[in-house]
Design an enzyme around this catalytic site. Structure first.
Site, short mmCIF file in Angstrom:
data_model
loop_
_atom_site.label_atom_id
_atom_site.label_comp_id
_atom_site.label_asym_id
_atom_site.label_seq_id
_atom_site.Cartn_x
_atom_site.Cartn_y
_atom_site.Cartn_z
N ASP A 1 -2.55 7.46 -0.36
CA ASP A 1 -2.45 6.45 0.69
C ASP A 1 -1.00 5.99 0.72
O ASP A 1 -0.56 5.23 -0.14
CB ASP A 1 -3.39 5.29 0.36
CG ASP A 1 -3.25 4.12 1.33
OD1 ASP A 1 -2.49 4.23 2.31
OD2 ASP A 1 -3.90 3.09 1.09
N TYR B 1 -0.67 5.73 -4.82
CA TYR B 1 -1.13 4.62 -3.98
C TYR B 1 0.10 3.77 -3.66
O TYR B 1 0.52 2.96 -4.48
CB TYR B 1 -2.21 3.82 -4.69
CG TYR B 1 -2.72 2.62 -3.93
CD1 TYR B 1 -2.85 2.65 -2.54
CD2 TYR B 1 -3.07 1.46 -4.60
CE1 TYR B 1 -3.31 1.55 -1.85
CE2 TYR B 1 -3.55 0.35 -3.91
CZ TYR B 1 -3.66 0.40 -2.53
OH TYR B 1 -4.10 -0.70 -1.85
N HIS C 1 -11.08 3.79 4.44
CA HIS C 1 -10.33 5.03 4.63
C HIS C 1 -11.33 6.19 4.64
O HIS C 1 -12.46 6.07 4.17
CB HIS C 1 -9.36 5.27 3.47
CG HIS C 1 -8.26 4.28 3.34
ND1 HIS C 1 -6.95 4.57 3.60
CD2 HIS C 1 -8.28 2.97 2.96
CE1 HIS C 1 -6.20 3.51 3.37
NE2 HIS C 1 -6.98 2.52 2.98
#
Length: 254
Positions: A148, A108, A245
């Site tokens: 991400d 992340y 997302h």
């Protein structure tokens, strides 16, 4: 074939209430990598901690309700590590899972924040990850880096590039790092199969952005160039709801 799904769930407990585990049970991937879990394991119920047939692994932020990643894997990894840097591990920024034929990084990436308030931290993370992945490849491993990235790489990767030149996730420094990363031995697998625009993985909750498909592609599955031949598909699942997302996935022929 190995199927790997990756999804920023924007809070695993919130996603659970929106059908995360029903979706998970329906697709039954070999590996599910989640980002922005926003939870410590002790805050979660049995359904999330011990789904049948999977090993669950966690890297949580010290700050409750913030950041964090997790992985559900059918095959138990040979080795499980965090990133190994306190400034990133304290925010639960990544897990590194070693399997017999590849190493998975579930990350992340930090948000650079308005006015680039955390840009230096973001770029430090990017450089650290790049070097960590290169070290694995140099040691003879193949790597898969999902997560991400919080970066839209090129104008094709967001709906309104001109309006976002100075916004976090599309800053010149972030795009330059992505340029260097993909030029230095790593492949954005989605672009192996799809050259068209209007393929996004994140949409603002504001102003009906998702129904209008005013989005950004900031979630990726990258591999070292030498492993690209094993990638048989790389997909975006924009129809899956439950977060701002959507999931992305790759299929590997090992």
């Amino acid at each position: 074939m190995i199927n790997i799904y990756s999804w920023n769930v924007n809070g695993i407990r919130a996603a659970q209430k929106k059908g995360l585990m029903e979706w998970f049970g329906g697709i039954q991937p070999d590996i599910l990598a989640l980002q922005e879990t926003k939870a410590q394991p002790e805050q979660l119920d049995e359904e999330l901690i011990s789904p049948a047939g999977y090993t669950a692994l966690w890297a949580s932020a010290q700050k409750k309700g913030y950041s964090g990643v997790s992985v559900y894997s059918r095959e138990e990894p040979l080795k499980v590590d965090t990133l190994g840097a306190e400034e990133f591990d304290s925010e639960g920024r990544g897990l590194v899972l070693t399997f017999p034929k590849f190493t998975l990084f579930n990350c992340y990436f930090p948000n650079s924040q308005p006015e680039g308030a955390r840009l230096d931290y973001k770029l430090d993370f990017c450089s650290f990850l790049h070097e960590a992945a290169k070290e694995r490849v140099a040691a003879g491993e193949n790597v898969v880096i999902v997560g991400d990235y919080n970066i839209a790489h090129k104008p094709i990767d967001l709906a309104r590039p001109d309006q976002n030149e100075k916004n976090p996730g599309y800053l010149p420094e972030e795009r330059a790092w992505m340029d260097s990363f993909t030029a230095d031995g790593f492949t954005d697998t989605f672009r192996m199969f799809t050259s068209e625009g209007e393929n996004y993985t994140w949409w603002s909750y504001r102003a009906g952005a998702r129904p209008k498909n005013i989005g950004w592609r900031i979630d990726y599955a990258c591999v070292n160039d030498g492993f690209a031949g094993a990638v048989k598909s790389s997909s975006i699942h924009a129809d899956v709801m439950g977060s701002d997302h959507c999931p992305v996935s790759i299929e590997l022929d090992l």
